[in-house]
Motif scaffolding. Structure first.
Motif, mmCIF file in Angstrom:
data_model
loop_
_atom_site.group_PDB
_atom_site.id
_atom_site.type_symbol
_atom_site.label_atom_id
_atom_site.label_comp_id
_atom_site.label_asym_id
_atom_site.label_seq_id
_atom_site.Cartn_x
_atom_site.Cartn_y
_atom_site.Cartn_z
ATOM 1 N N MET A 244 -4.185 14.135 -0.405
ATOM 2 C CA MET A 244 -2.824 13.651 -0.209
ATOM 3 C C MET A 244 -2.687 12.899 1.360
ATOM 4 S SD MET A 244 -0.728 14.372 -2.515
ATOM 5 C CE MET A 244 0.824 14.091 -1.454
ATOM 6 N N ALA A 245 -3.701 13.180 2.119
ATOM 7 C CA ALA A 245 -3.571 12.629 3.260
ATOM 8 C C ALA A 245 -3.937 10.812 3.155
ATOM 9 C CB ALA A 245 -4.883 13.056 4.514
ATOM 10 N N GLY A 246 -4.852 10.598 2.271
ATOM 11 C CA GLY A 246 -5.097 9.161 2.020
ATOM 12 C C GLY A 246 -3.876 8.527 1.631
ATOM 13 N N HIS A 247 -2.691 9.122 0.744
ATOM 14 C CA HIS A 247 -1.633 8.174 0.388
ATOM 15 C C HIS A 247 -0.899 8.093 1.861
ATOM 16 C CE1 HIS A 247 -0.917 10.220 -3.578
ATOM 17 N NE2 HIS A 247 -1.797 10.650 -3.341
ATOM 18 N N ILE A 248 -0.838 8.820 2.653
ATOM 19 C CA ILE A 248 -0.382 8.149 3.973
ATOM 20 C C ILE A 248 -1.060 7.240 4.806
ATOM 21 C CG2 ILE A 248 0.807 9.140 6.327
ATOM 22 C CD1 ILE A 248 2.627 9.850 3.810
ATOM 23 N N PHE A 249 -2.226 7.609 4.888
ATOM 24 C CA PHE A 249 -3.437 6.676 5.790
ATOM 25 C C PHE A 249 -3.224 5.321 4.969
ATOM 26 C CE2 PHE A 249 -5.585 10.799 7.277
ATOM 27 C CZ PHE A 249 -5.081 10.799 7.948
ATOM 28 N N ASN A 250 -3.156 5.211 3.654
ATOM 29 C CA ASN A 250 -3.053 3.847 3.231
ATOM 30 C C ASN A 250 -1.588 3.100 3.416
ATOM 31 O OD1 ASN A 250 -5.385 3.067 1.639
ATOM 32 N ND2 ASN A 250 -4.867 4.427 0.043
ATOM 33 N N ARG A 251 -0.640 3.920 3.454
ATOM 34 C CA ARG A 251 0.659 3.113 3.788
ATOM 35 C C ARG A 251 0.913 2.916 5.088
ATOM 36 N NH1 ARG A 251 5.024 3.214 -0.318
ATOM 37 N NH2 ARG A 251 4.284 4.460 -1.923
ATOM 38 N N VAL A 252 0.125 3.405 6.108
ATOM 39 C CA VAL A 252 0.340 3.111 7.348
ATOM 40 C C VAL A 252 -0.780 2.097 7.864
ATOM 41 C CG1 VAL A 252 1.646 5.070 8.029
ATOM 42 C CG2 VAL A 252 -0.688 5.038 8.481
ATOM 43 N N GLY A 253 -1.797 1.781 7.068
ATOM 44 C CA GLY A 253 -2.810 0.957 7.311
ATOM 45 C C GLY A 253 -4.118 1.628 7.939
ATOM 46 N N ARG A 254 -4.240 3.019 7.796
ATOM 47 C CA ARG A 254 -5.458 3.366 8.191
ATOM 48 C C ARG A 254 -6.447 3.597 7.203
ATOM 49 N NH1 ARG A 254 -3.597 8.565 11.750
ATOM 50 N NH2 ARG A 254 -5.701 9.315 11.362
ATOM 51 N N PHE A 255 -6.929 2.427 6.500
ATOM 52 C CA PHE A 255 -7.470 2.414 5.341
ATOM 53 C C PHE A 255 -9.226 3.074 5.433
ATOM 54 C CE2 PHE A 255 -4.988 -1.542 5.608
ATOM 55 C CZ PHE A 255 -4.288 -1.160 4.762
ATOM 56 N N GLU A 256 -9.535 3.265 6.493
ATOM 57 C CA GLU A 256 -10.808 3.912 6.515
ATOM 58 C C GLU A 256 -10.334 5.339 6.581
ATOM 59 O OE1 GLU A 256 -14.694 5.045 6.483
ATOM 60 O OE2 GLU A 256 -13.854 2.920 6.576
ATOM 61 N N ASP A 257 -9.607 6.004 7.089
ATOM 62 C CA ASP A 257 -9.134 7.190 6.980
ATOM 63 C C ASP A 257 -8.791 7.659 5.561
ATOM 64 O OD1 ASP A 257 -9.568 7.942 9.995
ATOM 65 O OD2 ASP A 257 -7.880 7.307 10.319
ATOM 66 N N ALA A 258 -8.008 6.740 4.930
ATOM 67 C CA ALA A 258 -7.597 6.962 3.650
ATOM 68 C C ALA A 258 -8.976 7.215 2.714
ATOM 69 C CB ALA A 258 -6.783 5.803 3.208
ATOM 70 N N SER A 259 -10.014 6.105 2.645
ATOM 71 C CA SER A 259 -10.953 6.213 2.025
ATOM 72 C C SER A 259 -11.930 7.687 2.356
ATOM 73 C CB SER A 259 -11.906 5.014 2.478
ATOM 74 O OG SER A 259 -13.273 5.088 1.876
ATOM 75 N N LYS A 260 -11.832 8.051 3.550
ATOM 76 C CA LYS A 260 -12.686 9.390 4.033
ATOM 77 C C LYS A 260 -11.901 10.464 3.156
ATOM 78 C CE LYS A 260 -14.260 8.081 8.314
ATOM 79 N NZ LYS A 260 -14.177 8.121 9.941
ATOM 80 N N ALA A 261 -10.664 10.414 3.274
ATOM 81 C CA ALA A 261 -9.841 11.531 2.581
ATOM 82 C C ALA A 261 -10.139 11.691 1.013
ATOM 83 C CB ALA A 261 -8.396 11.446 2.779
ATOM 84 N N PHE A 262 -10.164 10.371 0.351
ATOM 85 C CA PHE A 262 -10.256 10.419 -1.110
ATOM 86 C C PHE A 262 -11.791 10.803 -1.535
ATOM 87 C CE2 PHE A 262 -6.723 7.056 -0.936
ATOM 88 C CZ PHE A 262 -5.761 7.646 -1.293
ATOM 89 N N ARG A 263 -12.700 10.367 -0.499
ATOM 90 C CA ARG A 263 -14.079 10.508 -0.750
ATOM 91 C C ARG A 263 -14.208 12.067 -0.662
ATOM 92 N NH1 ARG A 263 -15.235 6.174 2.627
ATOM 93 N NH2 ARG A 263 -15.989 7.283 4.276
ATOM 94 N N ARG A 264 -13.922 12.691 0.368
ATOM 95 C CA ARG A 264 -13.553 14.248 0.588
ATOM 96 C C ARG A 264 -13.149 14.949 -0.654
ATOM 97 N NH1 ARG A 264 -16.182 18.323 0.796
ATOM 98 N NH2 ARG A 264 -14.975 20.153 2.015
#
Length: 186
Positions: A160-180
């Protein structure tokens, strides 16, 4: 009562669960004599809930709101109602510009007191992300940063964190959340 709630969730409801759901709420009623006052009122509220369908502006929702008013420090009634409301409005109540039509704002209002009392409550963080994602993702960044620790073994919660990180432009954080999340699933 919890089994009844689980079997009648809007997204996962199936008529094949009806007999079990009816048995579960009947059993909850039969055992309610030994329950706390809060639990008894929750059972009463659940008993008037329809097995399927929209709960908005029904006797069930009114009973739940009364329960929340009577027990403002109790997290469970708020989370239960927020979860049901969230399921009812996801993907159907957005305006073309991404704004919610009031339903997700009600989810936010239900969980906001929980986040104030318990800023790492996994359920409240989860619903906060859902409520803010379509129109105000920046308001859920703090929840996105916390949810991976609050529910570290739940792939859904972690992703779920990846949803928000993608929307606010934190793409590396989103990728990490989705990988985890994928690692947890595997």
């Amino acid at each position: 009562c919890g089994l009844f709630a689980a079997l009648t969730q809007p997204w996962f409801y199936s008529s094949s669960f009806e007999a079990e759901a009816k048995f579960a709420i009947g059993r909850a009623v039969a055992l309610s004599g030994s329950a706390t006052d809060l639990e008894q009122k929750l059972i009463v509220a659940m008993r008037v809930k329809s097995l399927s369908g929209d709960i908005r502006e029904t006797d069930f929702e009114k009973a739940m709101m009364n329960l929340i008013k009577d027990y403002p420090a109790s997290k469970e009634p708020r989370l239960l109602l927020a979860g049901i409301r969230c399921q009812l409005c996801m993907h159907t109540n957005y305006l073309p510009n991404g704004d919610v039509r009031g339903d997700l704002e009600k989810v936010y209002a239900l969980i906001q007191p929980i986040l104030k009392m318990d800023p790492t409550n996994a359920g409240a963080l989860h619903y906060h992300i859902h409520a803010m994602e379509p129109s105000h993702p920046e308001r859920a960044v703090s929840s996105a940063e916390k949810i991976g620790k609050a529910a570290s073994r739940s792939s859904h919660m972690v992703h779920m964190a990846g949803h928000i990180f993608n929307r606010v432009g934190r793409f590396e954080d989103a990728s990490k959340a989705f990988r985890r999340a994928r690692e947890i699933e595997e």
